[in-house]
Design a protein around this motif. Structure first.
Motif, PDB file in Angstrom:
ATOM      1  N   THR A  51     -50.917  99.881  17.695  1.00 54.94           N
ATOM      2  CA  THR A  51     -51.632 100.900  18.445  1.00 54.94           C
ATOM      3  C   THR A  51     -52.733  99.907  19.295  1.00 54.94           C
ATOM      4  O   THR A  51     -53.659  99.664  18.849  1.00 54.94           O
ATOM      5  N   VAL A  52     -52.688 100.225  20.560  1.00 52.80           N
ATOM      6  CA  VAL A  52     -53.822  99.904  21.448  1.00 52.80           C
ATOM      7  C   VAL A  52     -54.409 100.995  22.042  1.00 52.80           C
ATOM      8  O   VAL A  52     -53.881 101.804  22.770  1.00 52.80           O
ATOM      9  N   SER A  53     -55.850 101.322  21.896  1.00 48.36           N
ATOM     10  CA  SER A  53     -56.607 102.243  22.308  1.00 48.36           C
ATOM     11  C   SER A  53     -57.994 101.932  22.876  1.00 48.36           C
ATOM     12  O   SER A  53     -58.553 101.068  22.546  1.00 48.36           O
ATOM     13  N   VAL A  54     -58.546 102.710  23.708  1.00 45.99           N
ATOM     14  CA  VAL A  54     -59.989 102.413  24.484  1.00 45.99           C
ATOM     15  C   VAL A  54     -60.498 103.782  24.625  1.00 45.99           C
ATOM     16  O   VAL A  54     -59.900 104.735  24.971  1.00 45.99           O
ATOM     17  N   ARG A  55     -61.776 103.934  24.169  1.00 44.65           N
ATOM     18  CA  ARG A  55     -62.861 105.100  24.429  1.00 44.65           C
ATOM     19  C   ARG A  55     -64.038 104.657  24.799  1.00 44.65           C
ATOM     20  O   ARG A  55     -64.621 103.292  24.607  1.00 44.65           O
ATOM     21  N   VAL A  56     -64.728 105.528  25.525  1.00 42.94           N
ATOM     22  CA  VAL A  56     -66.094 105.282  25.990  1.00 42.94           C
ATOM     23  C   VAL A  56     -66.778 105.537  24.779  1.00 42.94           C
ATOM     24  O   VAL A  56     -66.779 106.468  24.018  1.00 42.94           O
ATOM     25  N   HIS A  57     -67.903 104.421  24.603  1.00 42.25           N
ATOM     26  CA  HIS A  57     -68.748 104.514  23.438  1.00 42.25           C
ATOM     27  C   HIS A  57     -70.003 103.936  23.702  1.00 42.25           C
ATOM     28  O   HIS A  57     -70.141 103.038  24.069  1.00 42.25           O
ATOM     29  N   ARG A  58     -71.070 104.988  23.771  1.00 44.30           N
ATOM     30  CA  ARG A  58     -72.507 104.968  23.998  1.00 44.30           C
ATOM     31  C   ARG A  58     -72.483 103.998  25.249  1.00 44.30           C
ATOM     32  O   ARG A  58     -72.229 104.889  26.572  1.00 44.30           O
ATOM     33  N   ASP A  59     -73.104 103.076  25.516  1.00 42.34           N
ATOM     34  CA  ASP A  59     -73.425 102.236  26.901  1.00 42.34           C
ATOM     35  C   ASP A  59     -72.186 101.342  27.286  1.00 42.34           C
ATOM     36  O   ASP A  59     -72.193 100.555  28.140  1.00 42.34           O
ATOM     37  N   GLY A  60     -70.986 101.628  26.801  1.00 42.01           N
ATOM     38  CA  GLY A  60     -70.004 100.540  26.763  1.00 42.01           C
ATOM     39  C   GLY A  60     -68.416 101.288  26.491  1.00 42.01           C
ATOM     40  O   GLY A  60     -68.463 102.422  26.310  1.00 42.01           O
ATOM     41  N   VAL A  61     -67.629 100.413  26.075  1.00 39.06           N
ATOM     42  CA  VAL A  61     -66.417 100.841  25.812  1.00 39.06           C
ATOM     43  C   VAL A  61     -65.819 100.276  24.277  1.00 39.06           C
ATOM     44  O   VAL A  61     -66.423  99.297  23.961  1.00 39.06           O
TER      45      VAL A  61
END
Length: 468
Positions: free
Chosen positions: A383-393
């Motif tokens: 599984t490949v996932s991406v989320r917004v996290h604080r000041d980056g991804v």
């Protein structure tokens, strides 16, 4: 087109100056500045001493003139007056028409020492200097005028002083500077030469230390650090720190070359053996299987060479060449689409468009290496996932394979390190995928962390900069 001026086209004085040692240049410059300062000081001293002596003579002459003026005012002026003391040579009393009324012995009783214009100046309190020929003297005369009649101002006392002693003092001072100055300059030059040599001893020690390093290598010695905490101390410390980093880099390079040679030797030997067997079999059975095995080894060798070239470029100039807006969500879907025929399913979880600033080729290489590694060891899915996290991804690549023990998660980022050497080679791994990932992510200002996926492995990639 005119040729650029090379070292031999510089002016001769500049070429001569550049050929001198640092010690010689500092000594010459300091001596030149000291000589100029000494000359200026000498000129100021001669002028100051001369001015002081003249003021002293003028004061003495004014006192003598005041004494004679007192006689004029009291009406007791004799036909012949005394010259007085303090170096006074001649005294004349003249009327408003510059006629001599009285004179001291030796002074002309008929002709005034000054002209009509000069008389007007001295009557205003301005001393003058005239030629000694007016009084048959070889030395100039300093003449001071004192008004004798305060009420009418008709008569003036002229007091003339021989400037011989003043000029002799000035000449003596000039001779002292003329003969003593070069001795002082020579002493200053010698002292500067010695002191600069003493100061530059640590530099000479650094030079000898550098020569020793060239002969013995970085691992055996370091440059000497002087005791004085000055600029040379800081230079030696900085150079030693640089040598430490170079030593570490050289050691890693030697280790890398050794590991690369070892890794390249295995597929080449296997490929040679299989090709030799195929050559002996000719058209007999089993050639197809041998050629397939040879192609596998060729692919392994090709992948290894690609990874080696990538790391070589990273060591030389870095992996990130440009920074442009990159649609990370589109890049993930495009890379994942290349794994449709993989041995396990590759799913993506990208909820929204996401743009990061970075090098597209580098980020593409990160995704490919992570997915290759995950597909290689996964049991059923990746599984490949991406989320917004604080000041980056936050990018995550998860698999359900055997995972990596906690005590070895940092070691897998070392070049050519494998948890299971034989298994990794059989599955096509080079031992360079994760090191390349860390190099690229670090160049983007991010970091890579390995975590448990329960079961399997989760690789987290944090990238700092995001754009809407």
């Amino acid at each position: 087109m005119a040729e650029a001026a090379g070292p031999n086209r510089r002016p001769l004085p500049l070429r001569w100056w550049r050929r001198r040692s640092l010690r010689a240049r500092i000594t010459l410059l300091a001596t030149a500045l000291f000589t100029v300062a000494l000359m200026l000081a000498g000129l100021i001293l001669v002028f100051t001493v001369g001015k002081s002596l003249l003021n002293t003579l003028d004061s003495s002459a004014e006192r003598s003139g005041a004494e004679v003026g007192a006689l004029v005012q009291s009406g007791r002026l004799p036909a012949q007056v005394l010259a007085g003391s303090g170096g006074v040579s001649l005294v004349q009393v003249v009327d408003a028409n510059n006629r001599v009324v009285a004179a001291s012995p030796g002074a002309d009783s008929a002709v005034s020492l000054v002209t009509a214009d000069e008389l007007a100046r001295v009557r205003q309190g301005r001393p003058i200097t005239v030629s000694g020929e007016r009084a048959s003297s070889d030395e100039p005369l300093r003449i001071v005028g004192v008004q004798a009649d305060l009420r009418t101002g008709q008569r003036t006392v002229l007091v003339a002083t021989d400037l011989g002693r003043v000029l002799d003092s000035a000449r003596l001072l000039q001779r002292g500077l003329m003969f003593g100055g070069p001795l002082i300059v020579a002493a200053m030059a010698a002292l500067t030469w010695w002191f600069v040599g003493l100061t530059l001893r640590p530099v000479a020690a650094l030079q000898r230390g550098a020569a020793a390093l060239s002969a013995s290598g970085l691992a055996r010695s370091r440059l000497p650090v002087p005791d004085a905490e000055d600029e040379i101390h800081e230079l030696a410390t900085t150079l030693n720190n640089m040598l430490d980093r170079l030593d570490t880099a050289t050691t890693k390079q030697r280790q890398f070359i050794g590991d690369a040679a070892h890794e390249l030797r295995s597929p080449i030997a296997s490929l040679r053996l299989q090709l030799e067997v195929a050559h002996r079999l000719g058209n007999a059975g089993g050639v197809r299987e041998l050629t397939e095995d040879a192609l596998i080894d060729v692919n392994r060798l090709s992948n290894l060479i690609d990874d080696l070239l990538t790391l070589a470029r990273s060591d030389e100039r870095g992996l990130v060449r440009t920074r442009v807006p990159v649609r990370l969500d589109e890049l993930i879907r495009a890379v994942a689409a290349g794994y449709r025929d993989a041995r396990v399913e590759v799913r993506t979880d990208v909820p929204e468009p996401m743009t990061v600033a970075g090098d597209r080729d580098g980020l593409h290489r990160v995704l490919v290496n992570l997915l290759d590694n995950a597909v290689r060891y996964a049991r059923s899915e990746v599984t490949v996932s991406v989320r917004v996290h604080r000041d980056g991804v936050l990018l995550r690549v998860c698999d359900d394979g055997p995972g990596v023990p906690a005590n070895k998660r940092e070691r897998v980022f070392d070049r050519f390190y494998r948890l299971d050497t034989a298994r990794s080679r059989d599955q096509g791994g080079t031992g360079l995928g994760l090191p390349i990932v860390r190099e690229i992510v670090t160049a983007h200002g991010g970091r890579v962390v390995l975590r448990d996926n329960e079961p399997g492995l989760m690789v987290e990639v944090r990238l700092q900069t995001t754009q809407a």
